[in-house]
Design a protein around this motif. Structure first.
Motif, PDB file in Angstrom:
ATOM      1  N   MET A  23      31.692  30.922  45.133  1.00 14.96           N
ATOM      2  CA  MET A  23      32.455  30.719  44.063  1.00 14.96           C
ATOM      3  C   MET A  23      34.018  30.554  43.780  1.00 14.96           C
ATOM      4  SD  MET A  23      31.427  30.583  40.514  1.00 14.96           S
ATOM      5  CE  MET A  23      31.188  30.178  38.911  1.00 14.96           C
ATOM      6  N   ARG A  24      34.394  30.080  42.680  1.00 22.74           N
ATOM      7  CA  ARG A  24      36.078  30.429  42.688  1.00 22.74           C
ATOM      8  C   ARG A  24      35.878  30.017  40.992  1.00 22.74           C
ATOM      9  NH1 ARG A  24      35.038  30.401  47.261  1.00 22.74           N
ATOM     10  NH2 ARG A  24      36.108  28.936  48.877  1.00 22.74           N
ATOM     11  N   LYS A  25      36.902  31.447  40.577  1.00 22.01           N
ATOM     12  CA  LYS A  25      37.440  31.593  39.195  1.00 22.01           C
ATOM     13  C   LYS A  25      37.573  29.561  38.303  1.00 22.01           C
ATOM     14  CE  LYS A  25      40.047  34.047  35.890  1.00 22.01           C
ATOM     15  NZ  LYS A  25      41.104  35.222  36.007  1.00 22.01           N
ATOM     16  N   GLY A  26      36.857  29.789  37.288  1.00 24.48           N
ATOM     17  CA  GLY A  26      36.833  28.329  36.367  1.00 24.48           C
ATOM     18  C   GLY A  26      36.521  27.084  36.814  1.00 24.48           C
ATOM     19  N   GLN A  27      35.534  26.869  38.057  1.00 23.03           N
ATOM     20  CA  GLN A  27      35.389  25.621  38.735  1.00 23.03           C
ATOM     21  C   GLN A  27      34.094  25.244  37.593  1.00 23.03           C
ATOM     22  OE1 GLN A  27      33.773  26.377  42.412  1.00 23.03           O
ATOM     23  NE2 GLN A  27      32.558  28.358  42.449  1.00 23.03           N
ATOM     24  N   SER A  28      34.503  24.015  37.949  1.00 20.00           N
ATOM     25  CA  SER A  28      33.470  23.106  37.373  1.00 20.00           C
ATOM     26  C   SER A  28      32.407  22.935  37.828  1.00 20.00           C
ATOM     27  CB  SER A  28      34.061  21.896  37.343  1.00 20.00           C
ATOM     28  OG  SER A  28      34.545  20.892  38.595  1.00 20.00           O
TER      29      SER A  28
END
Length: 365
Positions: free
Chosen positions: A61-66
């Motif tokens: 998970m990465r913040k704001g990833q699509s």
């Protein structure tokens, strides 16, 4: 036999924990939890609640990833995991992106895939999005399908799948485990309801309700709050910033509306035990409500869990303000006991059936 259980979200963890615990009791089976990290924050407390722990953590998970970025990260990470750790069977649950990509990555390595909670359909590929596509995609590559209800079983058979088994839904197993645990070790809830007053548990987070739909839901909740002076609305606010901002703006600082942080699973089970009715757009909570005798107002236009609707346990209202108000009024007046409801989603033996089927199909005689 190495069996990898792919878990990315809280519902997957809750529903696969009983399967993992059951598989651990079978000689010759080595179940391994592969946690992708899709819902890292919401997973806190789940391992300790079910006395399990991840064997592998991918942290994609990465913040704001699509959605596309998440899918790409998952596929790359799970491809490498399969290459390095060589599972003999991969189990995925439901319809998350982690489940779909977990099945796809296994397929690329010609590893058999078992699909827990297979066969749910709305027949609208965009509702819910992307879950409806995910579960259909898993269905095309799964080796064995574990159907939670007779409806799901028949649908999978109609689609032409051969290795289909009716097991019940493992969420009922999870509820039974957690209720027994809570009896031994009661939990303290982060809210209190005065004696003689009632509580409605509210959850909302789905993409189709974002924006104007969420505002409409909040307006309905404002009216319900104003017209039911003995009803408290308890709303664990989802971590998504789009959801949090609207809910706090529309429902903050109102008497008898409790905006709280996400509940742990033991706290959620305790809250369901205390609730008078449920208002939700969650799929899993639609399955859990019958175990608590809870009439349910479903904030969705379509549901892949129509068994509860057909039994009169749940009412579909979408995000229409007037429909929500009317359905809550009706649910407020009706509060059946759990003993009056036949749970259409299972009897608490699903994980045992799944483990038995795996042993029969994949273990040497």
């Amino acid at each position: 036999m190495k069996i990898d259980l792919i878990i990315g979200t809280r519902p997957e963890a809750i529903k696969l924990a009983p399967v993992y615990r059951r598989l651990k009791t079978y000689p010759g089976m080595e179940p391994r939890i592969v946690f992708t990290g899709q819902h890292d924050e919401l997973m806190k407390g789940i391992p300790s609640a079910f006395d399990i722990s991840p064997d592998f953590q991918l942290e994609v998970m990465r913040k704001g990833q699509s959605l596309a970025a998440l899918t790409g990260r998952l596929l790359t990470a799970l491809d490498q995991h399969n290459q390095d750790n060589k599972p003999d069977l991969v189990l995925v649950q439901g319809d998350t992106t982690s489940a779909f990509v977990g099945g796809l990555a296994a397929y690329y390595h010609k590893i058999p895939v078992g699909h827990v909670e297979a066969g749910l359909r709305t027949e609208d590929i965009y509702a819910p999005f992307p879950e409806e596509f995910n579960r259909r995609g898993i269905g095309q590559l799964a080796t064995v399908h574990f159907a939670p209800t007779p409806r799901a079983f028949q649908l999978l058979k109609q689609e032409g799948h051969e290795e289909v088994h009716l097991t019940g839904n493992t969420v009922v197993d999870a509820i039974q485990f957690m209720r027994e645990k809570i009896l031994d070790s009661p939990v303290d809830l982060p809210f209190s309801i005065p004696p003689g007053q009632k509580m409605a548990l509210v959850t909302v987070h789905r993409r189709e309700n974002h924006g104007e739909g969420l505002k409409s839901i909040c307006k309905a909740l404002q009216t319900i709050n104003a017209t039911h002076s003995d009803l408290h609305l308890v709303l664990p606010v989802h971590l998504n910033p789009e959801v949090r901002e609207v809910i706090h703006q529309e429902l903050g600082n109102r008497e008898r509306i409790h905006l709280i942080e996400a509940l742990s699973y033991p706290e959620m089970v305790a809250a369901l035990d205390q609730a008078h009715l449920l208002i939700t757009d969650s799929g899993g909570l639609q399955e859990e409500a019958p175990a608590f005798g809870l009439p349910t107002v479903v904030l969705r236009e379509k549901s892949e869990r129509m068994e509860a609707v057909e039994q009169g346990i749940a009412t579909l209202v979408g995000n229409d303000e007037e429909k929500i108000i009317q359905a809550v009024d009706q649910a407020y007046r009706r509060n059946a006991s759990a003993s009056e409801m036949v749970n259409p989603f299972g009897d608490g033996l699903a994980s045992m059936r799944i483990a038995d089927i795996i042993a029969h199909l994949f273990m040497p005689a």
